[in-house]
Design a protein around this motif. Sequence first.
Motif: not given
Length: 434
Positions: A3-4, A16-17, A30-31, A102-104
């Motif tokens: 997952y990214v 993530i949680e 996570m980036i 995921l784009i956040a």
Amino acid sequence: MNYVIIGSGVAGIAAIEAIRSVDKAGKIVMIGDDPHGFYSRPGLAYYLTGELHDKALFPRTSDDLRKLNFNYVKGRVTRILRDRHLLEFAAGQVPLSYDRLLIAVGAQAMPLEVPGADLEGVLKLDHMEDAKRILKFARRGRTAVVVGGGITALELVEGLVSHGVKVHYLLRGDRYWSNVLDEHESRIVEHRLQEEGVKLHFHAEVIEVTGRNGKASGVRLLTGEFLKCELVAYAIGIRARTELAKQAGLAIDRGILVNEYLQTNDPAIFAAGDVAQVYDPRSKRSVLDSLWGPARQQGHAAGLNMAGKPFAYIKAVPFNVTRLAGLTTTIIGTVGRGRDDDLVGIARGDSETWRQLPECMVAQTGDVNRLRLLVGEKTLLGAIVIGDQKLSFPLEKIISGNMDISLIREKLLRPNARVGDIVAEFWTGARISH
Ligand SMILES: Cc1cc2nc3c(=O)[nH]c(=O)nc-3n(C[C@H](O)[C@H](O)[C@H](O)COP(=O)(O)OP(=O)(O)OC[C@H]3O[C@@H](n4cnc5c(N)ncnc54)[C@H](O)[C@@H]3O)c2cc1C
């Protein structure tokens, strides 16, 4: 599963949680390009006034984050290569692969598009570094001009005033936040600002920021008036950061378009938070919010779906507790309509839903402690509570629970009705009967 998550805001952390609640073993990366990582953006207002220390802005300890067992990569993603499931970075970092992405990446302030807007001392409030810059100027205690509307513009005004800065607040129209507040409420806020020494300028349009030695020295208005200042702070609306999605050929409108599972038109890619324009199966519209609560809930739903546990995000009634010129204000459901000349589209701490007002009646009471209800056929559609907050919790429950108010509807709409008492009595009765 690999997952990214791009973006270290509340939507990313909530994802993530949620992933970890389903998948203990999958690899999560996570980036983030914010040097401060994850912190409370709404808290920046209190950081500006000095009520909160920067350390108090971090809702998770490093121990909390460690327990989530993910890798944090500092960097800026510049391209999504969908056909190869790869991400490219600025600064030549090695590309990273993903199975689920995921784009956040949130939203950013709309730029002030006038000559001189690139001068030193022309500032916005997107993140902690912006807040630190504003504080640096504010501590010198000179004169500032604030341009814009909504919650962030007021937070800028209040932050600067609390450091003794003389503030000119420029409004393009004839009142503050005209598409959410009614005229009486705008005047309450304006009056409080004037009492704090803020100089309000209505029908004021900046056409130029003037400078000396690369630094802002004043603003010129359309009327020809010139205001001398060293700081120009602006909050004229935000826009979702859709560039990555656009380049990758994902469907976008005002934000990245996702279904109620937070999935884009590419099944391996999800979007959540301020960047996402989320389909609401109830209203059949795709809506933008810039609110902490929805960003967290969307991140949670996206995380579960990414980990293979189907979970539909059903938009709750939008709810925000904020402070307008020192007065605690709760905004629930739909409360206004039309446009606000001081804002382009959505503002921070704002929801498009607040302005989708169907036909309804208004019940209101109070002068400074103000209560305004939007009364539908059988339910309350929205409420604004300014000052005394006794009724904000009951009203949130009555509105979000779609409670039938037929019994009190007529009483509420009578001239000079004691709206607060009627709601309080109704709420007590509703609690007893449950
Ligand atoms: C001053 C201010 C006041 C606010 N007041 C309120 C309020 O009163 N009530 C309320 O409910 N909400 C308020 N909000 C809004 C609320 O904070 C947001 O809705 C929420 O933070 C959105 O979370 P997010 O995770 O979607 O995005 P963000 O918190 O914006 O996080 C996105 C992250 O992604 C990073 N990023 C962007 N592009 C890239 C890239 N290409 N590569 C890597 N990283 C990238 C960004 O730097 C950022 O750290 C306020 C916001 C601000 C700034």
